[in-house]
Enzyme design. Structure first.
Site: not given
Length: 361
Positions: A62-66
């Site tokens: 989920v960090y920066s949407d991958g």
């Protein structure tokens, strides 16, 4: 900012829980990668962390949407692989093809995506990022067991739980021959010691190691925020003052500044920064195996890595524990303590407060 590289210590190593891997006492958290930290700066951080003997890199789908995983994957490919390092990632909150949560389908799809973005065959430590009320623990553990048997993960962890949830996970795992977590990743710092009531005792009882996030309380424990002066500029709270649990309106309290004053006093005595003292206090806590460092810049990371060169006295640690003591609620905790004559929480030191009215914040 110039960095003095003389007498720089390599990061010490610890075992993660009872049966986990050997990890560096400080880990590199990468939630900023692809958002607050651009790719070039992320590479510098990864290089410096590895140079200092760090071996645990923590990310999440989920960090920066991958994008965080992708940056780590490209960095690893450029350096010829990451066999000398341990990569941890997480799933639970990033919808994949209509799936979310910790169901069999969601976990398997999330793992496939993470492996692809990271460019690895297996994840060393795979966290379920939080409790999923809609999926049975047995189903989640079963798919994790399948993935481990297929060689796609080596160790299992969980993040953001309550004590009863962790106990449920352990009991179901043990009863069914499924992977027991070796790691727990909660928020834990001098400003928030809530896990000491139930979650930390449960982790200790089951020999599960902690990799705490937000060790500096979202920047509060660096001393950069002051009363009656709302944050501004290019800081986390300057850009988003109502951000999460570290919001200015939540932590701008008398208790916070008592803790900050004590941090500064001890830092002055040792000729170091308050952040170094806060990190060393956390590293001294029961069950803590590796503390996650999150930084926007290489200078911030470099500074925080230097915390390992600071040695606090027993009095320093006791003073910090006392000033940050949140106390315990009257019921059931004080009731049980007084009735049984056994202080279940005494092992954490000064949870009983410091003579003032005890309030659990």
């Amino acid at each position: 900012m110039s960095i003095d590289r003389t007498n720089i210590l390599s990061l010490p190593k610890r075992t993660l829980g009872q049966n986990g891997p050997t990890v560096s006492a400080l880990a590199l958290g990468t939630m900023t990668f692809g958002a607050e930290t651009d790719e070039q700066t992320a590479y510098l951080q990864l290089d410096r962390f590895a140079e200092r003997g760090g071996n645990l890199i923590d990310t999440a789908d989920v960090y920066s949407d991958g994008a965080s995983e992708e940056i780590i994957g490209r960095w690893g490919k450029a350096r010829g692989g990451m066999a000398d390092l341990l990569v941890a990632t997480k799933c639970r909150f990033r919808p994949v093809a209509g799936s979310a949560g910790a169901s069999r389908r969601a976990v398997r799809l999330a793992m496939e995506g993470s492996l692809r973005r990271l460019g690895v065959d297996a994840v060393d430590l795979y966290f379920i990022h939080g409790w999923d009320k809609d999926t049975s623990v047995a189903e989640t553990l079963d798919v994790l067991s399948d993935l481990r048997r297929e060689g796609k993960l080596h160790h299992v962890g969980w993040s953001n739980l309550t004590g009863w949830q962790l106990e449920r996970i352990v009991r179901v795992a043990e009863a069914n021959g499924l992977p027991v977590p070796c790691a727990l990743q909660p928020q834990y710092n001098l400003l928030d010691r809530g896990i000491e009531l139930e979650l930390l005792p449960c982790a200790l009882e089951n020999k599960i190691g902690l990799t705490p996030w937000s060790p500096l309380g979202g920047g509060w424990l660096t001393g950069k925020y002051r009363p009656d002066t709302p944050p501004s500029g290019s800081t986390r709270l300057g850009e988003a003052p109502n951000r999460g649990v570290e919001a200015y309106g939540i932590r701008n309290t008398e208790r916070t500044y008592r803790i900050l004053n004590e941090l500064q006093r001890i830092a002055n005595a040792h000729g170091c920064l308050p952040a170094h003292v806060a990190l060393q206090w956390l590293l001294s806590r029961p069950g803590v195996s590796s503390v996650l460092l999150g930084a926007r810049t290489i200078e911030q990371l470099e500074s925080n890595l230097n915390a390992v060169s600071v040695t606090l006295t027993k009095k320093d640690l006791n003073d910090l524990t006392k000033v940050s003591a949140p106390g315990i609620p009257d019921y059931p905790y004080k009731f049980v303590r007084d009735w049984s004559g056994i202080d279940h929480w005494d092992q954490f030191g000064a949870l009983k407060g410091s003579g003032e009215k005890e309030v659990f914040n």
